[in-house]
Design a protein around this motif. Sequence first.
Motif, short mmCIF file in Angstrom:
data_model
loop_
_atom_site.label_atom_id
_atom_site.label_comp_id
_atom_site.label_asym_id
_atom_site.label_seq_id
_atom_site.Cartn_x
_atom_site.Cartn_y
_atom_site.Cartn_z
N PRO A 41 22.17 56.78 2.63
CA PRO A 41 22.67 55.95 1.53
C PRO A 41 24.17 55.71 1.58
O PRO A 41 24.68 54.84 0.88
CB PRO A 41 22.29 56.78 0.29
CG PRO A 41 22.28 58.19 0.77
CD PRO A 41 21.82 58.15 2.20
N THR A 42 24.88 56.49 2.37
CA THR A 42 26.31 56.29 2.59
C THR A 42 26.58 56.41 4.09
O THR A 42 25.78 57.00 4.83
CB THR A 42 27.17 57.33 1.83
OG1 THR A 42 26.84 58.65 2.33
CG2 THR A 42 26.91 57.28 0.33
N VAL A 43 27.69 55.88 4.54
CA VAL A 43 28.03 55.98 5.96
C VAL A 43 28.38 57.44 6.28
O VAL A 43 29.25 58.02 5.63
CB VAL A 43 29.21 55.06 6.30
CG1 VAL A 43 29.62 55.23 7.77
CG2 VAL A 43 28.85 53.60 6.01
N PRO A 44 27.72 58.06 7.26
CA PRO A 44 27.97 59.47 7.58
C PRO A 44 29.39 59.70 8.08
O PRO A 44 30.04 58.79 8.62
CB PRO A 44 26.94 59.77 8.68
CG PRO A 44 25.89 58.72 8.54
CD PRO A 44 26.60 57.50 8.06
N PRO A 45 29.89 60.93 7.92
CA PRO A 45 31.28 61.23 8.30
C PRO A 45 31.63 60.88 9.75
O PRO A 45 32.69 60.31 10.01
CB PRO A 45 31.40 62.74 8.05
CG PRO A 45 30.41 63.01 6.96
CD PRO A 45 29.27 62.08 7.22
N ARG A 46 30.75 61.23 10.71
CA ARG A 46 31.09 60.93 12.11
C ARG A 46 31.17 59.43 12.35
O ARG A 46 32.06 58.95 13.06
CB ARG A 46 30.07 61.57 13.06
CG ARG A 46 30.38 61.29 14.53
CD ARG A 46 29.51 62.09 15.48
NE ARG A 46 29.69 61.68 16.87
CZ ARG A 46 30.67 62.11 17.66
NH1 ARG A 46 31.56 62.97 17.19
NH2 ARG A 46 30.76 61.70 18.91
N THR A 47 30.26 58.68 11.74
CA THR A 47 30.30 57.23 11.90
C THR A 47 31.58 56.66 11.30
O THR A 47 32.18 55.73 11.85
CB THR A 47 29.07 56.59 11.26
OG1 THR A 47 27.89 57.11 11.89
CG2 THR A 47 29.07 55.08 11.46
N LYS A 48 31.99 57.19 10.15
CA LYS A 48 33.24 56.72 9.54
C LYS A 48 34.42 56.93 10.48
O LYS A 48 35.29 56.06 10.61
CB LYS A 48 33.48 57.46 8.22
CG LYS A 48 32.57 57.03 7.08
CD LYS A 48 32.77 57.88 5.84
CE LYS A 48 34.13 57.69 5.23
NZ LYS A 48 34.26 58.44 3.94
N LEU A 49 34.46 58.08 11.14
CA LEU A 49 35.54 58.34 12.10
C LEU A 49 35.49 57.38 13.28
O LEU A 49 36.53 56.86 13.73
CB LEU A 49 35.46 59.78 12.60
CG LEU A 49 35.78 60.88 11.58
CD1 LEU A 49 35.48 62.26 12.17
CD2 LEU A 49 37.23 60.80 11.13
N MET A 50 34.27 57.13 13.78
CA MET A 50 34.12 56.21 14.92
C MET A 50 34.51 54.78 14.54
O MET A 50 35.16 54.07 15.32
CB MET A 50 32.68 56.27 15.43
CG MET A 50 32.30 57.61 16.04
SD MET A 50 30.52 57.78 16.36
CE MET A 50 30.31 56.61 17.69
#
Length: 363
Positions: free
Chosen positions: A198-207
């Motif tokens: 439901p939200t963008v995961p932390p690793r994806t946000k970093l990428m």
Amino acid sequence: MTFKSRTAIRLSDGRELIYFNEEEGSHRAEYPDTRQLPPPPPTSQLRYDPLVDEWIAVAAHRQTRTFLPPSDACPLCPAKPTFAGEIPAPDYDVVVFENQFPSFSDRVAPGEVDEINPMVPVRPGVGRCEVVCFTSDHNSYFGALTPARVRTVVDVLADRTAEISAMPGVAQVFPFENRGVEIGVTLHHPHGQIYAYPTVPPRTKLMLAAAARYLSRTGNDLYTDVLAAEREQGTRIVGANEHWTAFVPAAARWPFEVQIAPHRKVADIPALSDQERDAFGPLYLDVLKRFDGLFGKPMPYISAWHQAVVGEGRDLGYLHLQLFSIRRAADKLKFLAGSESAMGYFVNDIVPERAAQLLRDAA
């Protein structure tokens, strides 16, 4: 698509199950679920952590999920006269169904609170969690599948990614497989899962942030340039074909980690061409065999598809598979201890170039 038909049923508690049949004329959907199951649990609760700008899912109902049952009571095996599990048909090719113990779902409980305190907002964990059974053979494993079956699995993941991405509230679709009790597997039957976050995961946000900065600075796509540099240098390449390259990242976090990427930038699995889908299986199966060959025994691993997000930032995504193991030696595991777990600062025990050479040498 390699599967010939796609038939959906409802299990006794209302969850969806889909048979993906490799032959025409399947009657699998005619078998009803004879169990009397309670209604599915309400979805998890998302709590916001303001200190790190991340959402955490709290799913207390998962505490009671099935844990390492005996083979004659495996819920992922086809139904038989002595036991009825999740799949009512007496055989199947590839099956997908809604997880009985989902981390995310669309079943929102009434009276959901909207905050713990003014600093911690709360929202329902709206999304979807599915189980993907690769084969009806309980004693098999992904590395033993034929290239044709791997192609079917890829087509199934494409089907599910496209359908789930269109569901309201989904930020990213994440297919993955866990293998081995060392990783935390609770069912031995060969299977993977799909999480719709439901939200963008932390690793994806970093990428995404890294890719956006690189694009702003250079005008180029970050993963495209990383892959090009790896292919040109060649030091960490484990295998390749016309459409895909498998390589150990230069800054690998895990003792044995490989990324498998298509040579053409695509956002997600549905965007792969027929030729790319066909070419993936042989290379992936070869890498899995090399993982098992490293220490002469089954390698515990996580296999994770990184796909583009559904909304803003989708243009920055570059589909790739990340395969990694926590095993660092025949009798040693890489535990995420103080530095990794508390600070997120990884310390790798094996030089990536050495890992690549060991995988190239493993037959």
